[in-house]
Design an enzyme around this catalytic site. Structure first.
Site, short mmCIF file in Angstrom:
data_model
loop_
_atom_site.label_atom_id
_atom_site.label_comp_id
_atom_site.label_asym_id
_atom_site.label_seq_id
_atom_site.Cartn_x
_atom_site.Cartn_y
_atom_site.Cartn_z
N LYS A 106 44.67 40.47 33.29
CA LYS A 106 45.05 39.04 33.33
C LYS A 106 43.92 38.13 32.90
O LYS A 106 44.15 37.11 32.25
CB LYS A 106 45.53 38.63 34.72
CG LYS A 106 44.57 38.94 35.85
CD LYS A 106 45.08 40.11 36.62
CE LYS A 106 44.01 40.73 37.47
NZ LYS A 106 44.56 41.75 38.35
N GLY A 135 51.60 42.83 39.78
CA GLY A 135 51.63 44.30 39.82
C GLY A 135 52.96 44.92 39.44
O GLY A 135 53.38 44.86 38.28
N LYS A 206 46.52 34.43 36.47
CA LYS A 206 47.95 34.75 36.53
C LYS A 206 48.80 33.49 36.34
O LYS A 206 49.83 33.51 35.68
CB LYS A 206 48.27 35.45 37.85
CG LYS A 206 47.66 36.84 37.94
CD LYS A 206 47.69 37.40 39.34
CE LYS A 206 47.11 38.81 39.39
NZ LYS A 206 46.92 39.32 40.75
P1 NDP Z 1 38.81 49.97 38.22
O1 NDP Z 1 37.55 49.22 38.36
O2 NDP Z 1 39.28 50.81 39.33
O3 NDP Z 1 38.70 50.93 36.93
C1 NDP Z 1 38.09 50.52 35.75
C2 NDP Z 1 37.95 51.73 34.83
O4 NDP Z 1 37.37 51.31 33.59
C3 NDP Z 1 37.07 52.84 35.38
O5 NDP Z 1 37.66 54.07 35.12
C4 NDP Z 1 35.77 52.70 34.56
O6 NDP Z 1 35.12 53.94 34.35
C5 NDP Z 1 36.34 52.21 33.25
N1 NDP Z 1 35.38 51.47 32.45
C6 NDP Z 1 34.66 50.39 32.79
N2 NDP Z 1 33.90 49.98 31.75
C7 NDP Z 1 34.17 50.82 30.74
C8 NDP Z 1 33.72 50.92 29.40
N3 NDP Z 1 32.83 50.07 28.89
N4 NDP Z 1 34.21 51.91 28.63
C9 NDP Z 1 35.09 52.79 29.13
N5 NDP Z 1 35.58 52.74 30.39
C10 NDP Z 1 35.12 51.77 31.17
O7 NDP Z 1 39.93 48.93 37.77
P2 NDP Z 1 41.47 48.90 38.20
O8 NDP Z 1 42.11 50.18 37.85
O9 NDP Z 1 41.61 48.36 39.56
O10 NDP Z 1 42.01 47.73 37.23
C11 NDP Z 1 42.23 47.95 35.86
C12 NDP Z 1 42.92 46.70 35.29
O11 NDP Z 1 44.17 46.54 35.94
C13 NDP Z 1 42.15 45.42 35.47
O12 NDP Z 1 42.38 44.57 34.37
C14 NDP Z 1 42.79 44.82 36.72
O13 NDP Z 1 42.66 43.41 36.80
C15 NDP Z 1 44.22 45.23 36.50
N6 NDP Z 1 45.04 45.29 37.70
C16 NDP Z 1 44.60 46.00 38.79
C17 NDP Z 1 45.38 46.08 39.92
C18 NDP Z 1 44.95 46.83 41.13
O14 NDP Z 1 45.66 46.79 42.14
N7 NDP Z 1 43.82 47.53 41.11
C19 NDP Z 1 46.69 45.41 39.97
C20 NDP Z 1 47.07 44.73 38.76
C21 NDP Z 1 46.25 44.68 37.67
P3 NDP Z 1 34.49 54.78 35.56
O15 NDP Z 1 35.65 55.19 36.42
O16 NDP Z 1 33.86 55.96 34.91
O17 NDP Z 1 33.56 53.86 36.26
N1 HSE Z 2 43.04 41.95 43.01
C1 HSE Z 2 44.40 41.68 42.66
C2 HSE Z 2 45.14 41.26 43.93
C3 HSE Z 2 45.03 42.90 42.07
O1 HSE Z 2 44.59 41.32 45.02
O2 HSE Z 2 46.28 40.81 43.80
C4 HSE Z 2 46.32 42.63 41.41
O3 HSE Z 2 46.18 41.87 40.26
#
Ligand code: NDP
Ligand code: HSE
Length: 434
Positions: A106, A135, A206
């Site tokens: 987002k 989500g 958002k």
């Molecule tokens: P995380 O921080 O859990 O995961 C991020 C991932 O990106 C990790 O696997 C990390 O690697 C990898 N990463 C970071 N930098 C790099 C890079 N330069 N090159 C390659 N890989 C990289 O994030 P989330 O899964 O929580 O969130 C992902 C997206 O989804 C975000 O945009 C977030 O806003 C969105 N989102 C998340 C929600 C949630 O509930 N978590 C809900 C809705 C949207 P490594 O694991 O090796 O550190």
């Molecule tokens: N950090 C966000 C939340 C994840 O708490 O709603 C979903 O975008």
């Protein structure tokens, strides 16, 4: 046979909370994804920072070179890294190379959405982002497609699970702010930097996306007025309770029409008191809900899990199936719709209502002094409640709708009155007739 068809190659950028679930589900149900897409869906690579942290992903898929993965043979790139860079550069490179994109990012869409949509359009590919707001809840596709024939007037949402989790706990159990934030972190709801959640940045991104889709207008993060929940204390929660209201962090996107018919878009994120019988009041924990008011459809409520690995993966995979299906049939999803280009309305001129709780001296003339201040700023009072406490009294005022700048100026002037000991709580009121 579908299995014999040329596979759709998918590269994942990021494999954290959400990416891990996306990979797991793709590995667990390959036949179903193939049937829904019309061709096998094959993960060809997963870019991460620290490959040793990902024992569940087949080793030959892991790489630290996200740019090379984007340049490679994938048909669809799924971005789950988050943040602006390198996500922006990687997605622009993907789109320019004719690859469709699915993202949950987002922050990136709110800052650079127009650039990404333009690149997708110029290259005849898709950009899908259902998971970026609320989500698992199917919300953006209904706004983008199902409601494309209607006129939306207002979108009011609880779109940040972390802050809703904290406010709900403070309201129902009296739990402290820090302990509930820690728990939200542990459950995977909070962003890598939780200030994005509690200071309203996440919800503001958002809100920008929601306002853009609802009003066919480009609304960026900078157009959204933002306040977070870190200043909310037990006194505010109690003040709301005493008026049969509850406190929620709301993202509010509305079409404002002036007397001369001029339209503008107000997008804002701030805590607000809403009546306990409002549909959004019962949304507890990390759940999200978005209340849409449209001219023909009337009121619509979207409710569900707004964060967490598996729920968010559901939305990502829905987008992946749509993008992959378009690759199979050489089709294309919806383009950006920004034809209305309504101006952004500054918060100062946005109509709002305030609840103000004052600690005042209990003596003759205080009420009329306070009332005169409201009058001076042309702010009309809806409710006044006074309760004596010895030499002092508690005075609660709820206003009618007025320009936010007038309400703010009123509070500032009231705070300077000699009869006012303290402005105990100030909060906007939403969800009831003005
Ligand atoms: P995380 O921080 O859990 O995961 C991020 C991932 O990106 C990790 O696997 C990390 O690697 C990898 N990463 C970071 N930098 C790099 C890079 N330069 N090159 C390659 N890989 C990289 O994030 P989330 O899964 O929580 O969130 C992902 C997206 O989804 C975000 O945009 C977030 O806003 C969105 N989102 C998340 C929600 C949630 O509930 N978590 C809900 C809705 C949207 P490594 O694991 O090796 O550190
Ligand atoms: N950090 C966000 C939340 C994840 O708490 O709603 C979903 O975008």
């Amino acid at each position: 046979m579908i299995e014999d068809r040329e596979p759709i190659r998918v590269a994942l950028l990021g494999c954290g909370t959400v990416g891990t679930e996306v990979v797991r589900l793709l590995q667990e149900h390959p036949t179903e994804y193939a049937a829904r897409t019309g061709a096998p869906v094959r993960v060809t690579g997963v870019a991460v920072r620290r490959p040793h942290k990902h024992p569940d992903v087949p080793e030959q898929l892991l790489t630290t070179d996200a740019a090379a993965l984007v340049e490679g043979s994938a048909d669809v790139i799924v971005e789950l890294i988050g943040g602006i860079e390198p996500a922006r550069s990687l997605l622009l490179a993907a789109l320019r190379a004719g690859k469709s994109v699915v993202t949950a990012n987002k922050a990136l869409l709110a800052e650079h959405g127009s650039e990404l949509y333009a690149a997708a359009d110029a290259n005849g590919v898709d950009i899908y982002f259902e998971a970026a707001v609320a989500g698992a809840i199917p919300l953006l596709r209904p706004l983008r497609e199902s409601l494309a024939g209607d006129r939306i007037n207002r979108v009011t949402g609880i779109v940040n699970g972390t802050s809703n989790y904290i406010l709900s706990a403070m309201d129902s159990t009296g739990a402290g702010y820090e302990e509930t934030l820690e728990e939200a972190n542990r459950l995977g709801y909070a962003e890598a930097d939780p200030t994005a959640d509690v200071d309203g940045f996440d919800a503001a991104s958002k809100a920008a996306i929601l306002a853009s889709l609802a009003f066919h207008t480009r609304v960026g993060a900078g157009d959204v007025h933002r306040e977070g929940i870190s200043g909310i204390g037990a006194g505010d929660i109690e003040a709301a309770r005493s008026l049969n209201r509850t406190v929620k962090l709301l993202a509010i996107c509305e079409r404002v029409i002036d007397e001369d018919g001029t339209e503008s878009v107000s997008a804002r994120v701030h805590p607000a008191m809403i009546p306990r019988d409002h549909p959004l009041a019962g949304v507890g924990g990390a759940f999200n809900a978005v209340f849409v008011e449209a001219e023909s459809a009337g009121q619509l409520m979207f409710y569900g899990q707004g964060a967490g690995g598996a729920p968010t993966a559901s939305a990502v995979l829905g987008d992946l199936v749509a993008a992959a299906r378009n690759v199979v049939v050489s089709g294309k999803g919806p383009r950006e719709s920004a034809h209305a280009q309504l101006p952004a309305r500054a918060m100062d001129w946005t109509p709002t209502r305030y609840h103000i709780s004052l600690d005042v001296a209990d003596r003759p003339g205080v009420l009329s002094q306070v009332a005169a201040t409201f009058n001076e700023h042309d702010v009309s009072i809806s409710v006044v409640r006074q309760q004596g406490r010895g030499a002092d009294a508690s005075l609660v005022v709820v206003t009618h709708t007025a320009a936010d700048s007038a309400l703010r100026a009123t509070v500032e002037q009231i705070a300077r009155l000699s009869s006012v000991n303290e402005v105990a709580s100030v909060m906007r009121v939403e969800g009831e007739q003005s």
